[in-house]
Scaffold this active site. Structure first.
Site, PDB file in Angstrom:
ATOM      1  N   SER A   1      -1.757  12.298 -16.353  1.00 43.13           N
ATOM      2  CA  SER A   1      -3.046  12.159 -17.031  1.00 43.13           C
ATOM      3  C   SER A   1      -3.243  13.342 -17.961  1.00 43.13           C
ATOM      4  O   SER A   1      -2.684  14.426 -17.735  1.00 43.13           O
ATOM      5  CB  SER A   1      -4.177  12.120 -16.005  1.00 43.13           C
ATOM      6  OG  SER A   1      -5.444  12.210 -16.651  1.00 43.13           O
TER       7      SER A   1
ATOM      8  N   ASP B   1       0.881  -1.171   0.000  1.00 40.67           N
ATOM      9  CA  ASP B   1       0.000   0.000   0.000  1.00 40.67           C
ATOM     10  C   ASP B   1       0.915   1.216   0.000  1.00 40.67           C
ATOM     11  O   ASP B   1       1.720   1.391   0.922  1.00 40.67           O
ATOM     12  CB  ASP B   1      -0.886  -0.023   1.244  1.00 40.67           C
ATOM     13  CG  ASP B   1      -1.899   1.113   1.276  1.00 40.67           C
ATOM     14  OD1 ASP B   1      -1.632   2.173   0.675  1.00 40.67           O
ATOM     15  OD2 ASP B   1      -2.947   0.955   1.924  1.00 40.67           O
TER      16      ASP B   1
ATOM     17  N   LYS C   1      -3.046  14.951 -10.420  1.00 38.24           N
ATOM     18  CA  LYS C   1      -2.200  14.606 -11.558  1.00 38.24           C
ATOM     19  C   LYS C   1      -1.392  15.811 -12.043  1.00 38.24           C
ATOM     20  O   LYS C   1      -0.270  15.664 -12.537  1.00 38.24           O
ATOM     21  CB  LYS C   1      -3.047  14.023 -12.690  1.00 38.24           C
ATOM     22  CG  LYS C   1      -3.599  12.638 -12.373  1.00 38.24           C
ATOM     23  CD  LYS C   1      -2.491  11.634 -12.086  1.00 38.24           C
ATOM     24  CE  LYS C   1      -3.013  10.219 -11.920  1.00 38.24           C
ATOM     25  NZ  LYS C   1      -1.930   9.237 -11.703  1.00 38.24           N
TER      26      LYS C   1
ATOM     27  N   THR D   1      -8.264   9.018 -21.802  1.00 37.27           N
ATOM     28  CA  THR D   1      -9.114   8.024 -21.151  1.00 37.27           C
ATOM     29  C   THR D   1      -8.721   6.630 -21.648  1.00 37.27           C
ATOM     30  O   THR D   1      -8.818   6.334 -22.835  1.00 37.27           O
ATOM     31  CB  THR D   1     -10.597   8.299 -21.439  1.00 37.27           C
ATOM     32  OG1 THR D   1     -10.901   9.639 -21.059  1.00 37.27           O
ATOM     33  CG2 THR D   1     -11.475   7.340 -20.650  1.00 37.27           C
TER      34      THR D   1
ATOM     35  N   TYR E   1      -9.123  15.022  -9.158  1.00 40.80           N
ATOM     36  CA  TYR E   1      -8.201  14.175  -9.915  1.00 40.80           C
ATOM     37  C   TYR E   1      -7.206  15.025 -10.697  1.00 40.80           C
ATOM     38  O   TYR E   1      -6.001  14.744 -10.719  1.00 40.80           O
ATOM     39  CB  TYR E   1      -9.001  13.279 -10.848  1.00 40.80           C
ATOM     40  CG  TYR E   1      -8.185  12.246 -11.580  1.00 40.80           C
ATOM     41  CD1 TYR E   1      -7.450  11.285 -10.890  1.00 40.80           C
ATOM     42  CD2 TYR E   1      -8.153  12.226 -12.971  1.00 40.80           C
ATOM     43  CE1 TYR E   1      -6.703  10.335 -11.570  1.00 40.80           C
ATOM     44  CE2 TYR E   1      -7.413  11.275 -13.663  1.00 40.80           C
ATOM     45  CZ  TYR E   1      -6.695  10.334 -12.960  1.00 40.80           C
ATOM     46  OH  TYR E   1      -5.951   9.394 -13.630  1.00 40.80           O
TER      47      TYR E   1
END
Length: 252
Positions: free
Chosen positions: A136, A57, A153, A181, A149
């Site tokens: 992203s 983790d 990023k 995407t 998000y």
């Protein structure tokens, strides 16, 4: 490419999606790969002793440090780090509470920091290490309903450039990929939760200039290019793998 023989790579989030595609590609190119993921790594055909999975983790520094030690015990060095682990988030800035902001930042940003902090001394020791962070398209282009998000990023891309500057003289290159995407388990879960999954998929595909989702293999190819020793003059780059979202106007 063929320059990965004897190289050791750590890939976070390597049990599925972009991370899994990257692991498989690195193995084909001759690397040894340690996969750090919360989920168990399912078998990879033909990988043999060239890969192992550690249940990690990335919010847990002790677990990260233990997995790095295990990697070094097995292979003695680390040459490449791919920071692929992360989670998605939807909503405007009004729609996520502080706890959700902190959770996503802790994984997407601080998780990248923790793993890098643990691995970086090994990359410096090689004199030719490489880090590839998974950003992203939302980090470089304004997308609706992705405030949290996008913020995380965007931080990863800014961190990439800062680390590239900090460690250029150490011989460590730091780059990022910024996928559009992409067909991943997270997108599949997002579609499954939609009121009309078929229409939602059409919407996502229409948002891509080439009319389909990006494949995980396409992103993995870009990651492996950036990690390759032949890309020795490439650092501080955020490489878009988004079918042109950032740079191409299609008239739609």
């Amino acid at each position: 490419m063929g320059n990965f023989s004897g190289k050791v790579a750590v890939v976070t989030g390597g049990a599925s999606g972009i991370g899994r595609a990257t692991v498989e590609r690195l193995l084909r190119e001759g690397a040894n790969v340690a996969v750090f993921d919360r989920d168990e790594l399912t078998p990879i055909d033909g990988a043999g002793d060239s890969v192992f999975g550690a249940r990690v983790d990335i919010t847990d520094q002790a677990a990260i440090d233990a997995a790095v030690a295990q990697t070094l015990e097995r292979w003695g060095h680390i040459d490449i780090l791919v920071n692929g682990a992360g989670i998605g988030a939807a909503g405007t800035v009004l729609e996520n509470e502080d706890a959700e902001w902190q959770r996503v930042l802790d994984i997407n940003v601080m998780g990248t920091v923790r793993v890098t902090r643990a691995v970086l001394p090994q990359l410096i020791a090689t004199g030719s290490g490489a880090i590839v962070n998974v950003g992203s398209a939302v980090a470089v282009t304004g997308f609706p309903n992705r405030a949290l998000y996008s913020a995380t990023k965007g931080a990863v891309v800014a961190l990439t450039r800062a680390m590239a500057a900090d460690h250029l003289k150490d011989g460590v290159r730091v780059n990022a990929v910024c996928p559009g995407t992409t067909e991943t388990p997270w997108i599949q879960r997002l579609l499954a939760a939609a009121a009309d999954p078929v229409q939602e998929r059409r919407n996502l595909e229409a948002r891509q200039p080439h009319g389909r989702l990006v494949s995980a293999d396409e992103v993995a190819d870009a990651i492996v290019y950036l990690a390759n020793p032949l890309a020795g003059s490439t650092t501080g780059v955020a490489l878009s793998v988004d079918s042109g979202i950032q740079s191409v106007y299609t008239g739609k």
